[in-house]
Write an enzyme that holds these catalytic residues in place. Structure first.
Site, PDB file in Angstrom:
ATOM      1  CG  ASP A 170      81.144  33.764  80.997  1.00 12.53           C
ATOM      2  OD1 ASP A 170      80.035  33.470  81.474  1.00 12.53           O
ATOM      3  OD2 ASP A 170      82.175  33.102  81.219  1.00 12.53           O
ATOM      4  CB  SER A 171      75.491  33.541  79.674  1.00  9.46           C
ATOM      5  OG  SER A 171      75.104  34.745  80.286  1.00  9.46           O
ATOM      6  CG  ASP A 208      80.763  36.390  84.204  1.00 12.30           C
ATOM      7  OD1 ASP A 208      81.467  36.072  85.177  1.00 12.30           O
ATOM      8  OD2 ASP A 208      79.992  35.596  83.625  1.00 12.30           O
ATOM      9  CE  LYS A 260      79.060  35.355  87.329  1.00 10.55           C
ATOM     10  NZ  LYS A 260      79.788  34.221  86.746  1.00 10.55           N
ATOM     11  CD  GLU A 276      82.546  30.178  85.166  1.00 14.01           C
ATOM     12  OE1 GLU A 276      83.179  29.132  84.915  1.00 14.01           O
ATOM     13  OE2 GLU A 276      81.638  30.615  84.431  1.00 14.01           O
ATOM     14  CD  GLU A 281      75.510  28.160  86.289  1.00  9.18           C
ATOM     15  OE1 GLU A 281      76.418  29.003  86.357  1.00  9.18           O
ATOM     16  OE2 GLU A 281      75.020  27.771  85.210  1.00  9.18           O
TER      17      GLU A 281
END
Ligand code: KIV
Length: 287
Positions: A46-47, A85, A115, A117, A184
């Site tokens: 999602d970056s 993501d 993925k 978070e 991270e």
């Protein structure tokens, strides 16, 4: 032809202490290069919100944007393990929403895993997605979607007490059944401890040199993302400079008349030019 690695291969690589190579990609050309360069895995992170759309963070990114970019990456890299993501609010509100959105990555974009978070607080969502038969990668440490709560984009687990919370999150996610974990921005000793504690592949971005694999954001490593450079980034190219210079040179050539040159122009079919000249004479007469 390159064989697409599976989750089983990554477990074996961990056992054999063979480093797993992982990179983000968001578009067709870059994912083509990543597959050609032999990356084991690609994350359509999602970056992309910052690297492609120019948002200040990842929070505005939508499911549809993620799906479009995953589709392009999958077309470019059919023989690479691709992870989607889950963006902000695609899994937090409920386990049902989490399963439906995780499923979209597989159904619509042919991803191999998703993925999300968070630690203990996303265990119900992780369990529900796993129950749907989807491979899940956890993500703890600096979690950009909740960077407001973390006080900004800062390294995590730098005190023994906060490292303990990270370890508890890693264990809770492992017990919930995740098959991989991304750490991270945590100190190298914390990365090492969690990597050795868990039997699953642990990837690091700014988590030191002891994890089972490394991931970098492609826009950072090729020198394309300009807003800031995290401490953990190593730049392998300066694409921003190369591209800016190429575009500047093109502009200079257009202004000076050096472009286009004869070799960039089409000629008329043999015998047609005299007819063309004759034809345009009539237009000239009209003046
Ligand atoms: O979105 C992303 O690119 C990430 C990085 C930390 C790899 O999650």
């Amino acid at each position: 032809m390159k064989r697409k690695k599976t989750i089983g291969d990554f477990f074996e690589m961990k056992r054999n202490r063979e480093q797993i190579t992982f990179i983000t990609s968001y578009d067709y050309p870059t994912a083509t290069f990543a597959e050609k360069a032999g990356m084991d895995m690609i994350l359509v992170g999602d970056s992309l919100g910052m690297c492609v759309y120019g948002y200040r963070g990842t929070v505005p990114v939508t499911m549809d944007q993620c799906i479009y970019h995953c589709e392009a990456v999958r077309r470019a890299a059919p023989n690479t393990f691709v992870m989607g993501d889950m963006p902000f609010l695609s899994y937090q509100p409920s386990t049902e929403l989490a399963v439906l959105n995780a499923g979209r990555f597989l159904k619509e974009a042919d991803c191999d895993a998703v993925k999300l978070e968070g630690g203990k607080r996303v265990v119900p969502q992780v369990r529900a997605i796993l129950d749907a038969g989807i491979v899940v990668c956890g993500h703890i440490g600096l979690t950009p979607q909740s960077s407001g709560q973390l006080g900004g984009h800062k390294a995590q687990g730098r005190t023994a007490e906060s490292a303990k919370l990270l370890i508890e999150d890693a264990v809770a996610l492992h017990e919930a059944g995740i098959q991989m974990l991304l750490l991270e921005a945590v100190p190298a000793p914390v990365g090492k401890f969690i990597t050795e504690l868990l039997p699953i592949p642990v990837y690091g971005i700014g988590a030191g040199m002891y994890t089972d694999g490394q991931i970098l954001i492609v826009s950072d490593l090729i020198g394309q993302f300009q807003a800031f450079t995290p401490k953990f980034v190593k730049k392998y190219a300066n694409v921003a400079k190369v591209v800016t210079e190429a575009i500047r040179a093109y502009g200079d050539d257009v202004r000076s008349g050096a472009f286009p040159a004869v070799e960039h122009c089409y000629s008329m079919i043999k015998g047609e030019y005299p007819k063309f000249q004759e034809m345009i004479e009539q237009y000239k007469k009209l003046e």
